[in-house]
Design an enzyme around this catalytic site. Sequence first.
Site, PDB file in Angstrom:
ATOM      1  CE  LYS A   1      -4.632  18.774  -8.248  1.00 21.52           C
ATOM      2  NZ  LYS A   1      -5.121  19.729  -7.237  1.00 21.52           N
TER       3      LYS A   1
ATOM      4  NE  ARG B   1      -6.524  24.049  -1.489  1.00 20.35           N
ATOM      5  CZ  ARG B   1      -6.920  23.233  -2.465  1.00 20.35           C
ATOM      6  NH1 ARG B   1      -7.416  22.033  -2.188  1.00 20.35           N
ATOM      7  NH2 ARG B   1      -6.828  23.614  -3.717  1.00 20.35           N
TER       8      ARG B   1
ATOM      9  CG  HIS C   1      -9.338  25.996  -6.311  1.00 20.74           C
ATOM     10  ND1 HIS C   1      -9.454  25.636  -7.629  1.00 20.74           N
ATOM     11  CD2 HIS C   1      -9.505  24.852  -5.600  1.00 20.74           C
ATOM     12  CE1 HIS C   1      -9.660  24.331  -7.709  1.00 20.74           C
ATOM     13  NE2 HIS C   1      -9.711  23.839  -6.486  1.00 20.74           N
TER      14      HIS C   1
ATOM     15  CE1 TYR D   1      -5.157 -12.653   7.449  1.00 22.65           C
ATOM     16  CE2 TYR D   1      -5.213 -10.736   6.010  1.00 22.65           C
ATOM     17  CZ  TYR D   1      -4.527 -11.792   6.569  1.00 22.65           C
ATOM     18  OH  TYR D   1      -3.210 -11.993   6.259  1.00 22.65           O
TER      19      TYR D   1
ATOM     20  CB  CYS E   1      -5.665  -8.991   1.966  1.00 21.19           C
ATOM     21  SG  CYS E   1      -6.891 -10.158   2.612  1.00 21.19           S
ATOM     22  CG  MET E   2      -0.393  -5.108   1.823  1.00 20.13           C
ATOM     23  SD  MET E   2       1.107  -5.334   2.794  1.00 20.13           S
ATOM     24  CE  MET E   2       0.575  -4.748   4.401  1.00 20.13           C
TER      25      MET E   2
END
Length: 392
Positions: free
Chosen positions: A52, A146, A177, A277, A324-325
Site C-alpha cells: 500500500k 479502527r 489487526h 533561517y 528548508c523547503m
Amino acid sequence: MTPPTPQALPSTPQALPSTPQAWAEVDLDAYRQNVRTLAALAPTAQLMTVVKADAYGHGLLPVARAAREAGADWIGVATLDEALALRAAGDEGPLLCWLAAPGADFAAAARADVEVTASSAEQLAEVLAAADVPSTQLKVDTGLGRNGAFGDQWTDLVAAAARAVEGGARITGVWSHLACADEPSHPANDAQEARFREAVAELEAAGVDPGLRHLANSAALMTRPSAHFDLVRAGIATYGLPPDPTMPHDVPLTPVMSLRARLAAVKRVPAGQGVSYGYRHVTQRETTLGLVPIGYGEGVHRAATGRASAFFAGRRVPVVGTICMDQMVVDLGDLPARRGDVVTLFGPGTAGEPTAVDWAVASGTIAYEVVTGLGGRIQLVHTHDHDPGGTR
C-alpha cells in the site's frame, strides 16, 4: 560515487531525465531476500506482502513484481485503486484490499478478481449488490478501534455473512489487526488474539467457513508465532525496517531504500558564520558547507533540524541549520568536496551511513513516515530489477 542511471518504474520502459539531483535508490534484491527471510519464520502459513501507499514509498509496481518473484502468496493493498493498478500492470496472483468508503466500485473489483474486505453488514451488502459472486473477506475489530466490525457489529456481520453464503457468495477469509504487536509483552496482544479466536468460532458456529484466518502483521510475524494462523501480513519488515526501533528481534533484515543527492553548492566559510533561517547554527571554526538540494518539499522532515546527519566521503557529517523547503546544509569540515559529489542521507547502514531509523529518531517520528513521505523532486531508482533466483 557515481549516481546510478534512473530506471523506469512501470513494466514498459520509459525515459527519465539523465542525471537526477536527488534519488531514492531501491534495492530489489534486498527486498526479495527480506521477503524470503520473513516467509521462513512462518513456514506453515501463507505470506502476504503489503504494498500500500506506493509500496511504502518504494514504488508499487516494481516492488509488487519483486514480491511475487520472491514467492509471496498474496499481495495486500489498502485501496481498490491500488489493486486495480496492479491488475492493469499484469499482476494475476491473489490480491486483497481493505479500505473503501461508500460508493466504491466493488463491481470492478469482482471483474478484476480482487478480493475485498467487509467491515460491517452494511458494507457486505454493498459488496454483494455490486457483483453476483464476489470473493469477500471479513474484518473484525479485536481492539484496535479502527476499521473492522466491533462488538454487536460483528454479530450482525456474521449473520449477514451466513445469509450471503446461503445465497452463493464466497467468504474467503477473516482477519483483524494488532494494536501493540511491536511491544511483544503488551497485554493487548493476548487479549486481541483471544478475541480473534472467539470471532472465528462465532463465524464457524453460524455455519460459515472462515477461509484464511490472519492476524499477524510484521511485528507479530517476527515475535508471536501463536498469531500466525493461516496467513501472515508482512509490511514494513519487507522493506528492511523494524516496526519499532526498540522492538527486540533477531531477524536479519536489510533496509531496502537509500536516499542520495548531489551537492548543488560547496563553499568555504569562516568561524562565526550563521547557517540557514534563524541562524540556528553558527560555525565554530572555518569549515566547508555543502548544499543538499532537497528539503521538506520532498518529505525530509524539518523537525530533524540540528539532529540529523548524512554520509559523505566515508564519514558521517552533521546536517546544520534549519532544513528548508527544498534544500539543507551539511558541514563537511575539511573534507575535499565539489559540486556534484554525492551525499547519502540514509541507507542500509552497512558502511556506517545513517539509516531511515536514525532519521526517524532525529525527526521524532517512525521509519514508516520517513520512507513513505518522500516525493517531490526525488526520483525512484530501482536496482536489481530482475530476480534470476526464481521463487522460494
